[in-house]
Design a protein around this motif. Structure first.
Motif, PDB file in Angstrom:
ATOM      1  N   LEU A   5       0.838  -1.184   0.000  1.00  9.58           N
ATOM      2  CA  LEU A   5       0.000   0.000   0.000  1.00  9.58           C
ATOM      3  C   LEU A   5       0.876   1.239   0.000  1.00  9.58           C
ATOM      4  N   ARG A  59      -3.246  -8.555   0.095  1.00 15.09           N
ATOM      5  CA  ARG A  59      -4.020  -7.825  -0.917  1.00 15.09           C
ATOM      6  C   ARG A  59      -5.500  -8.170  -0.828  1.00 15.09           C
ATOM      7  N   ARG A  63      -8.478  -5.560  -0.049  1.00 11.06           N
ATOM      8  CA  ARG A  63      -9.553  -5.449  -1.046  1.00 11.06           C
ATOM      9  C   ARG A  63     -10.918  -5.702  -0.389  1.00 11.06           C
ATOM     10  N   ARG A  66     -12.049  -2.718   1.420  1.00  8.43           N
ATOM     11  CA  ARG A  66     -12.108  -1.517   0.570  1.00  8.43           C
ATOM     12  C   ARG A  66     -11.000  -0.508   0.860  1.00  8.43           C
ATOM     13  N   HIS A  68      -7.585   0.837  -0.721  1.00 11.90           N
ATOM     14  CA  HIS A  68      -6.886   0.849  -2.005  1.00 11.90           C
ATOM     15  C   HIS A  68      -5.766   1.875  -1.970  1.00 11.90           C
ATOM     16  N   HIS A  69      -4.867   1.749  -2.948  1.00 12.56           N
ATOM     17  CA  HIS A  69      -3.826   2.770  -3.128  1.00 12.56           C
ATOM     18  C   HIS A  69      -4.477   4.105  -3.410  1.00 12.56           C
TER      19      HIS A  69
END
Length: 70
Positions: A5, A59, A63, A66, A68-69
């Motif tokens: 991340l 990951r 995910r 929720r 994210h990068h």
């Protein structure tokens, strides 16, 4: 070590670290002290790293939650 991340939000790093720890995955935050160089503006991203073997599961955990990068 693999980058999981990258974000400018320190709370996202904390939340991700806690979620991973709850699943037994150790993570390593990097660049936490970069705010000294940037003047605490929060413009430089921080990274969260995990062991290569944990990347796939980490990951999936992020995910599912929720995260994210940026």
């Amino acid at each position: 070590m693999k980058e999981l991340l990258r974000t400018t939000d320190p709370l996202t790093i904390t939340r991700a670290t806690d979620l991973l720890a709850a699943e037994g995955i150790q993570s390593f935050p990097l660049d936490q002290h970069m705010s000294v160089l940037e003047g605490s503006l929060g413009i430089l991203p921080r990274r969260l790293m995990v062991a290569d073997r944990d990347l796939f599961m980490a990951r999936a955990i992020l995910r599912d939650n929720r995260i994210h990068h940026d």
